[in-house]
Design an enzyme around this catalytic site. Sequence first.
Site, PDB file in Angstrom:
ATOM      1  N   CYS A 305     -16.912  61.789 -32.378  1.00  0.00           N
ATOM      2  CA  CYS A 305     -17.417  61.914 -31.010  1.00  0.00           C
ATOM      3  C   CYS A 305     -17.592  63.359 -30.524  1.00  0.00           C
ATOM      4  O   CYS A 305     -18.629  63.674 -29.924  1.00  0.00           O
ATOM      5  CB  CYS A 305     -16.556  61.102 -30.038  1.00  0.00           C
ATOM      6  SG  CYS A 305     -14.805  61.038 -30.390  1.00  0.00           S
ATOM      7  N   ARG A 334      -8.276  60.871 -41.829  1.00  0.00           N
ATOM      8  CA  ARG A 334      -7.145  60.593 -40.944  1.00  0.00           C
ATOM      9  C   ARG A 334      -5.878  60.495 -41.774  1.00  0.00           C
ATOM     10  O   ARG A 334      -5.845  59.770 -42.776  1.00  0.00           O
ATOM     11  CB  ARG A 334      -7.352  59.283 -40.173  1.00  0.00           C
ATOM     12  CG  ARG A 334      -8.527  59.336 -39.210  1.00  0.00           C
ATOM     13  CD  ARG A 334      -8.708  58.025 -38.464  1.00  0.00           C
ATOM     14  NE  ARG A 334      -9.905  58.047 -37.640  1.00  0.00           N
ATOM     15  CZ  ARG A 334     -10.382  56.999 -36.972  1.00  0.00           C
ATOM     16  NH1 ARG A 334      -9.753  55.839 -37.040  1.00  0.00           N
ATOM     17  NH2 ARG A 334     -11.479  57.106 -36.258  1.00  0.00           N
ATOM     18  N   GLN A 352     -17.413  56.074 -41.386  1.00  0.00           N
ATOM     19  CA  GLN A 352     -17.514  55.155 -40.256  1.00  0.00           C
ATOM     20  C   GLN A 352     -18.971  54.974 -39.864  1.00  0.00           C
ATOM     21  O   GLN A 352     -19.736  55.937 -39.842  1.00  0.00           O
ATOM     22  CB  GLN A 352     -16.724  55.715 -39.078  1.00  0.00           C
ATOM     23  CG  GLN A 352     -16.353  54.709 -38.024  1.00  0.00           C
ATOM     24  CD  GLN A 352     -15.311  55.259 -37.075  1.00  0.00           C
ATOM     25  OE1 GLN A 352     -15.372  56.410 -36.671  1.00  0.00           O
ATOM     26  NE2 GLN A 352     -14.342  54.452 -36.709  1.00  0.00           N
ATOM     27  N   ASP A 354     -20.665  55.065 -37.297  1.00  0.00           N
ATOM     28  CA  ASP A 354     -20.368  55.520 -35.945  1.00  0.00           C
ATOM     29  C   ASP A 354     -21.641  55.728 -35.128  1.00  0.00           C
ATOM     30  O   ASP A 354     -22.695  56.070 -35.668  1.00  0.00           O
ATOM     31  CB  ASP A 354     -19.620  56.850 -36.035  1.00  0.00           C
ATOM     32  CG  ASP A 354     -18.490  56.941 -35.027  1.00  0.00           C
ATOM     33  OD1 ASP A 354     -18.434  56.087 -34.136  1.00  0.00           O
ATOM     34  OD2 ASP A 354     -17.680  57.872 -35.136  1.00  0.00           O
ATOM     35  N   HIS A 356     -22.641  57.360 -30.991  1.00  0.00           N
ATOM     36  CA  HIS A 356     -22.273  57.788 -29.648  1.00  0.00           C
ATOM     37  C   HIS A 356     -23.538  57.822 -28.809  1.00  0.00           C
ATOM     38  O   HIS A 356     -24.479  58.553 -29.117  1.00  0.00           O
ATOM     39  CB  HIS A 356     -21.569  59.147 -29.692  1.00  0.00           C
ATOM     40  CG  HIS A 356     -20.286  59.074 -30.450  1.00  0.00           C
ATOM     41  ND1 HIS A 356     -20.211  59.319 -31.803  1.00  0.00           N
ATOM     42  CD2 HIS A 356     -19.041  58.715 -30.042  1.00  0.00           C
ATOM     43  CE1 HIS A 356     -18.967  59.128 -32.205  1.00  0.00           C
ATOM     44  NE2 HIS A 356     -18.242  58.770 -31.169  1.00  0.00           N
ATOM     45  N   LYS A 437     -12.034  49.290 -24.366  1.00  0.00           N
ATOM     46  CA  LYS A 437     -12.926  48.948 -25.473  1.00  0.00           C
ATOM     47  C   LYS A 437     -13.036  47.446 -25.646  1.00  0.00           C
ATOM     48  O   LYS A 437     -12.169  46.677 -25.232  1.00  0.00           O
ATOM     49  CB  LYS A 437     -12.436  49.585 -26.767  1.00  0.00           C
ATOM     50  CG  LYS A 437     -11.041  49.149 -27.188  1.00  0.00           C
ATOM     51  CD  LYS A 437     -10.619  49.808 -28.499  1.00  0.00           C
ATOM     52  CE  LYS A 437      -9.209  49.371 -28.905  1.00  0.00           C
ATOM     53  NZ  LYS A 437      -8.833  49.852 -30.255  1.00  0.00           N
ATOM     54  N   HIS A 483     -18.853  54.834 -27.348  1.00  0.00           N
ATOM     55  CA  HIS A 483     -18.509  54.971 -28.763  1.00  0.00           C
ATOM     56  C   HIS A 483     -18.616  53.570 -29.361  1.00  0.00           C
ATOM     57  O   HIS A 483     -18.095  52.614 -28.779  1.00  0.00           O
ATOM     58  CB  HIS A 483     -17.064  55.438 -28.956  1.00  0.00           C
ATOM     59  CG  HIS A 483     -16.646  56.613 -28.132  1.00  0.00           C
ATOM     60  ND1 HIS A 483     -16.279  57.818 -28.688  1.00  0.00           N
ATOM     61  CD2 HIS A 483     -16.505  56.766 -26.785  1.00  0.00           C
ATOM     62  CE1 HIS A 483     -15.922  58.656 -27.732  1.00  0.00           C
ATOM     63  NE2 HIS A 483     -16.059  58.038 -26.569  1.00  0.00           N
TER      64      HIS A 483
END
Length: 619
Positions: A305, A334, A352, A354, A356, A437, A483
């Site tokens: 992000c 991570r 991911q 992902d 945004h 979320k 997100h």
Amino acid sequence: MSFADYENYEELKKDKDAYKEYYLSVYRHSLAHVMAKAVMEIFGKENTQIAIGPEVADGAYYDFMLPRNITAEDFPVIENKMREILKRREDWSVKEVTKDEAREIFKDQKYKLELIRDLPEDARITIYYTGDDYVDLCRGPHILNSQELMNAAFQIKSVSGSYWRGDEKNDQLQRVYLYIFPNKDDLKAHLAFIKEALERDHKKIGPEQELFMFDETAPGMPYWLPRGFKMYNAILEFWRKLHEKHGYQEILCPVINHRRLWETSGHWGHYKENMFLVTNAEVDEESGEEKINTDVEYAMKPMNCPNAINVYKNGLHSYKELPIRYSETQVIHRREKSGELNGLFRVQMFHQDDDHTFLTEDQIEDEIGDIMDIAKFIYETFGLTYAAELSTRPDDFMGAPELWDAAEASLKRILDKKYGEGNYEINEGDGAFYGPKIDLKMKDCIGREWQMGTIQLDFQLPLNFDLKYVAPDGSLKRPVMIHRAIFGSFERFIGILIENFKGSFPFWMSPVQVGIVPIREQHNEYASEVLEVLRDAGVRAEVNLAEDNMKNKIKHFKQLKFPYVLVVGDQEAENKTVSVNIRGNKQLHGIALAKFAEVAAKLNKTYQLELPETEEEFK
């Protein structure tokens, strides 16, 4: 308190689900005590140190310090001793004691003494007796008499090492797991489920099919092997085509950023312990020795992000451009505890899917509705069902409570509209630190539930980074940020797919879709021609031209669960056809090569789950 004297026992029995849940909890915990008593009788009180023995999802466990390791040969001995104890029909009794009394009772049990020592001075301490010769420190509740457990079905699952209180600096104990169910049929069904799950284990299938590997030099960081990477890319290409249709723009950002970025985003304060920090080695000019600079300035990204925000800030945007959707599928890292790593399911490096999205407040509901339509299409393409769950403000939230209230209200309206009020779960306090979320949980073909996609509404990071857009009246306003991920991570999602399909993947995502086997060496030329035709049609194929028996070649391709294995000889070469071995051992003969390539190419475009397996489908 015991199961039999539960204050609303008669009412509890009327609610079958509540009764079963309480039954299992109390009976499983009680059988853990029975197992501890059995182990103590087998090894001797003077040789046995007992630690803790809670119930778990499918049974219970107990931790022991013993003079030798328990082996599989001990399992039936322990189980038979447990049955012997139950047949004694011993009474169970509870007694409240003081700290001093507890210390005296457990004076020879070091782990119990440590638990007693750490209890608050005003704690209520209870002990439970099983008969007159076994006592345990426990909050309960338990049964009144061992005969209540006579019909319960149990079996030792395994024994493993465990550290006292989960700390690797403490003693290593032996943890004995028990399966415990209300009756033999339930236990039998669960064992069948476990057997099926083990056969589907992606950690077994992945290496067998040459999909991925791990190496001790990179713990929790998978290596995608050539075949596995083909499947990875097939899934990525499917994902990209779909998101292109929905107006997403793909970006590529740095893997390492200065700590300033993570401080602004809040990750440095809320997530630092899960980040890989970058330290530099410096050479001392006087001594020439290399020293580590402990003043950490950089960190590997655990999330995408902040970098997506940097891309957004690269220019000033008009309301006419919104929503702006920046997707990224590159690697993130991570840190996890080594004991938590689990194949592709729990890793330290992953990709991911992902995105945004930057948008105005009045665009939120339409945008999240579209995201959920994308999720529905993706999951259904893989034959998976899913449900939504709303996660609300956690204790360590960042930002103003009123912003959280507004964000949660928006998500509730969306879910009410999509599923109907009350037709989704609410998980209080499990939101991300920067916003609430919607989590998407899906079920696979044997009923296991997985946490996968997530849609997070964020009013806070646009504030932290002072994001702006030009409104219709020319003023500068702050966008909202979403997100979202549908797979969660490619690694975890592929691990789930491996287990869901048991390694027999749909044609379009199979690592290699077609294997080609010439009957004899003189058929190699036509086999190579078949390979070229299929590759020109966008089909992933392999040909085996080695000097080996034809049956061995076919067997090898079948072990790798290729959807189709084509066999070619004189007749096929003359007629430009192929003989088709379909996964599952069905065979077709005289299928035109051109038609087979056409059907295969179509399968790659339609993402069909089932394999065509009749002559009519290849005409």
